[in-house]
Design an enzyme around this catalytic site. Structure first.
Site, PDB file in Angstrom:
ATOM      1  N   PRO A  10     -10.035  -5.047  -1.105  1.00 42.47           N
ATOM      2  CA  PRO A  10      -9.159  -6.023  -1.749  1.00 42.47           C
ATOM      3  C   PRO A  10      -7.954  -5.417  -2.465  1.00 42.47           C
ATOM      4  CG  PRO A  10     -11.241  -5.824  -2.938  1.00 42.47           C
ATOM      5  CD  PRO A  10     -11.402  -5.113  -1.628  1.00 42.47           C
ATOM      6  N   ASN A  11      -6.848  -6.106  -2.307  1.00 42.09           N
ATOM      7  CA  ASN A  11      -5.567  -5.811  -2.968  1.00 42.09           C
ATOM      8  C   ASN A  11      -4.842  -4.600  -2.393  1.00 42.09           C
ATOM      9  OD1 ASN A  11      -5.802  -7.969  -4.934  1.00 42.09           O
ATOM     10  ND2 ASN A  11      -7.449  -6.773  -5.825  1.00 42.09           N
ATOM     11  N   ARG A  18       2.113  -3.007  -5.694  1.00 38.46           N
ATOM     12  CA  ARG A  18       1.066  -3.148  -6.707  1.00 38.46           C
ATOM     13  C   ARG A  18       1.042  -1.925  -7.615  1.00 38.46           C
ATOM     14  NH1 ARG A  18      -5.318  -2.079  -5.455  1.00 38.46           N
ATOM     15  NH2 ARG A  18      -6.069  -2.723  -7.497  1.00 38.46           N
ATOM     16  N   TYR A  23      -0.483   3.514  -7.850  1.00 40.21           N
ATOM     17  CA  TYR A  23      -0.779   3.569  -6.418  1.00 40.21           C
ATOM     18  C   TYR A  23       0.394   4.014  -5.542  1.00 40.21           C
ATOM     19  CZ  TYR A  23      -4.917   1.003  -7.948  1.00 40.21           C
ATOM     20  OH  TYR A  23      -6.077   0.632  -8.586  1.00 40.21           O
ATOM     21  N   ASN A  72     -12.009   2.777   1.700  1.00 44.00           N
ATOM     22  CA  ASN A  72     -11.589   2.508   0.328  1.00 44.00           C
ATOM     23  C   ASN A  72     -11.964   1.057   0.048  1.00 44.00           C
ATOM     24  OD1 ASN A  72     -10.460   2.137  -2.159  1.00 44.00           O
ATOM     25  ND2 ASN A  72      -8.447   2.976  -1.643  1.00 44.00           N
ATOM     26  N   ALA A  75     -11.929  -2.491  -5.464  1.00 44.12           N
ATOM     27  CA  ALA A  75     -12.749  -2.974  -6.585  1.00 44.12           C
ATOM     28  C   ALA A  75     -14.216  -3.191  -6.190  1.00 44.12           C
ATOM     29  CB  ALA A  75     -12.154  -4.268  -7.133  1.00 44.12           C
ATOM     30  N   HIS A  78     -17.156  -0.744  -7.032  1.00 44.33           N
ATOM     31  CA  HIS A  78     -17.843  -0.716  -8.322  1.00 44.33           C
ATOM     32  C   HIS A  78     -18.809  -1.882  -8.509  1.00 44.33           C
ATOM     33  CE1 HIS A  78     -14.502   1.981  -8.760  1.00 44.33           C
ATOM     34  NE2 HIS A  78     -13.627   1.006  -8.791  1.00 44.33           N
ATOM     35  N   ASP A  85     -25.160  -1.215   0.775  1.00 41.41           N
ATOM     36  CA  ASP A  85     -26.268  -1.326   1.741  1.00 41.41           C
ATOM     37  C   ASP A  85     -25.769  -1.180   3.178  1.00 41.41           C
ATOM     38  OD1 ASP A  85     -28.184  -1.665  -0.218  1.00 41.41           O
ATOM     39  OD2 ASP A  85     -28.513  -3.804   0.157  1.00 41.41           O
ATOM     40  N   GLU A  96     -15.795   8.147   1.488  1.00 38.61           N
ATOM     41  CA  GLU A  96     -15.241   7.222   0.480  1.00 38.61           C
ATOM     42  C   GLU A  96     -13.933   7.787  -0.048  1.00 38.61           C
ATOM     43  OE1 GLU A  96     -17.939   6.622  -2.802  1.00 38.61           O
ATOM     44  OE2 GLU A  96     -16.406   5.659  -4.031  1.00 38.61           O
ATOM     45  N   HIS A  98     -10.443   7.075  -2.697  1.00 44.10           N
ATOM     46  CA  HIS A  98      -9.676   6.319  -3.687  1.00 44.10           C
ATOM     47  C   HIS A  98      -8.331   6.995  -3.884  1.00 44.10           C
ATOM     48  CE1 HIS A  98     -13.115   3.861  -4.542  1.00 44.10           C
ATOM     49  NE2 HIS A  98     -13.836   4.970  -4.579  1.00 44.10           N
ATOM     50  N   SER A 100      -6.387   6.594  -6.615  1.00 43.91           N
ATOM     51  CA  SER A 100      -6.332   7.064  -8.001  1.00 43.91           C
ATOM     52  C   SER A 100      -7.596   7.862  -8.331  1.00 43.91           C
ATOM     53  CB  SER A 100      -6.216   5.863  -8.946  1.00 43.91           C
ATOM     54  OG  SER A 100      -7.365   5.040  -8.845  1.00 43.91           O
ATOM     55  N   ARG A 105      -9.979   6.742 -15.304  1.00 46.94           N
ATOM     56  CA  ARG A 105      -9.606   5.363 -15.648  1.00 46.94           C
ATOM     57  C   ARG A 105     -10.759   4.670 -16.400  1.00 46.94           C
ATOM     58  NH1 ARG A 105      -7.174   2.672 -10.450  1.00 46.94           N
ATOM     59  NH2 ARG A 105      -6.401   1.215 -12.031  1.00 46.94           N
ATOM     60  N   ARG A 109     -14.891   1.772 -13.545  1.00 47.09           N
ATOM     61  CA  ARG A 109     -14.516   2.383 -12.265  1.00 47.09           C
ATOM     62  C   ARG A 109     -15.284   3.681 -11.981  1.00 47.09           C
ATOM     63  NH1 ARG A 109      -9.855  -0.689 -10.894  1.00 47.09           N
ATOM     64  NH2 ARG A 109      -8.766  -1.334 -12.774  1.00 47.09           N
TER      65      ARG A 109
HETATM   66  C1  DQA Z   1      -9.010   2.142  -5.903  1.00 45.99           C
HETATM   67  C2  DQA Z   1      -9.637   2.267  -7.304  1.00 45.99           C
HETATM   68  C3  DQA Z   1     -10.392   1.001  -7.664  1.00 45.99           C
HETATM   69  O1  DQA Z   1     -10.973   1.143  -8.959  1.00 45.99           O
HETATM   70  C4  DQA Z   1      -9.452  -0.191  -7.685  1.00 45.99           C
HETATM   71  O2  DQA Z   1     -10.169  -1.367  -7.946  1.00 45.99           O
HETATM   72  C5  DQA Z   1      -8.641  -0.307  -6.446  1.00 45.99           C
HETATM   73  C6  DQA Z   1      -8.139   0.903  -5.803  1.00 45.99           C
HETATM   74  C7  DQA Z   1      -8.127   3.353  -5.557  1.00 45.99           C
HETATM   75  O3  DQA Z   1      -7.865   3.544  -4.384  1.00 45.99           O
HETATM   76  O4  DQA Z   1      -7.704   4.091  -6.443  1.00 45.99           O
HETATM   77  O5  DQA Z   1      -8.313  -1.407  -6.017  1.00 45.99           O
HETATM   78  O6  DQA Z   1     -10.052   2.063  -4.963  1.00 45.99           O
END
Ligand code: DQA
Length: 138
Positions: A10-11, A18, A23, A72, A75, A78, A85, A96, A98, A100, A105, A109
């Site tokens: 998401p996002n 954003r 980011y 990735n 959110a 977390h 699963d 995995e 990320h 950031s 943070r 997170r």
């Molecule tokens: C993220 C870190 C997450 O905590 C956050 O909710 C994101 C982006 C990152 O790529 O740094 O949406 O996964």
């Protein structure tokens, strides 16, 4: 030819606009085009969804035939027992990622439902985190 997929949660469709201080200012498409060009020996795909169940569907769809998944979950990392699963259920190794450094943070997170079943974790290197994850599959 190795078949890899980047799955974004998401996002992450808003990358570029954003919170650019966190980011960066590159869109994911711009970044994706450069790494596709840089690694022509990899069959690289990208999927993004803001919907938890759709991310699980995609993991199940690719998770028994692809060589690697770069995930990735944003959110949902977390919060989502379901995505955790799914990562456990599939055979394809998951790295995995990320953008950031989630550990520098907010405390919420610091928890990941993905990490226990991931092959590895790359975080904090901006969009380059995806490239480092990709290199781990080469
Ligand atoms: C993220 C870190 C997450 O905590 C956050 O909710 C994101 C982006 C990152 O790529 O740094 O949406 O996964």
């Amino acid at each position: 030819m190795k078949k890899l997929i980047i799955i974004n949660g998401p996002n992450l469709n808003l990358l570029g606009k954003r919170e650019p201080n966190v980011y960066g200012s590159l869109t994911f498409t711009e970044f994706f085009d450069t790494i596709k060009e840089k690694y022509p020996e990899i069959q690289l795909e990208h999927y993004q969804s803001n919907v938890e169940g759709e991310l699980i569907d995609k993991l199940q769809e690719v998770g028994f035939s692809y060589d690697g998944i770069i995930l990735n979950a944003a959110a949902y990392t977390h919060t989502s027992v379901g995505i955790g699963d799914a990562v456990k259920a599939i055979e394809t190794p998951v790295v995995e990622v990320h953008i950031s450094n989630t550990f520098s943070r907010e405390k919420f997170r610091h928890k990941s439902f993905i990490s226990p079943n991931a092959r590895g974790v790359v975080l904090g290197f901006g969009l380059q985190s995806y490239e480092l994850a990709l290199q781990s599959f080469i």
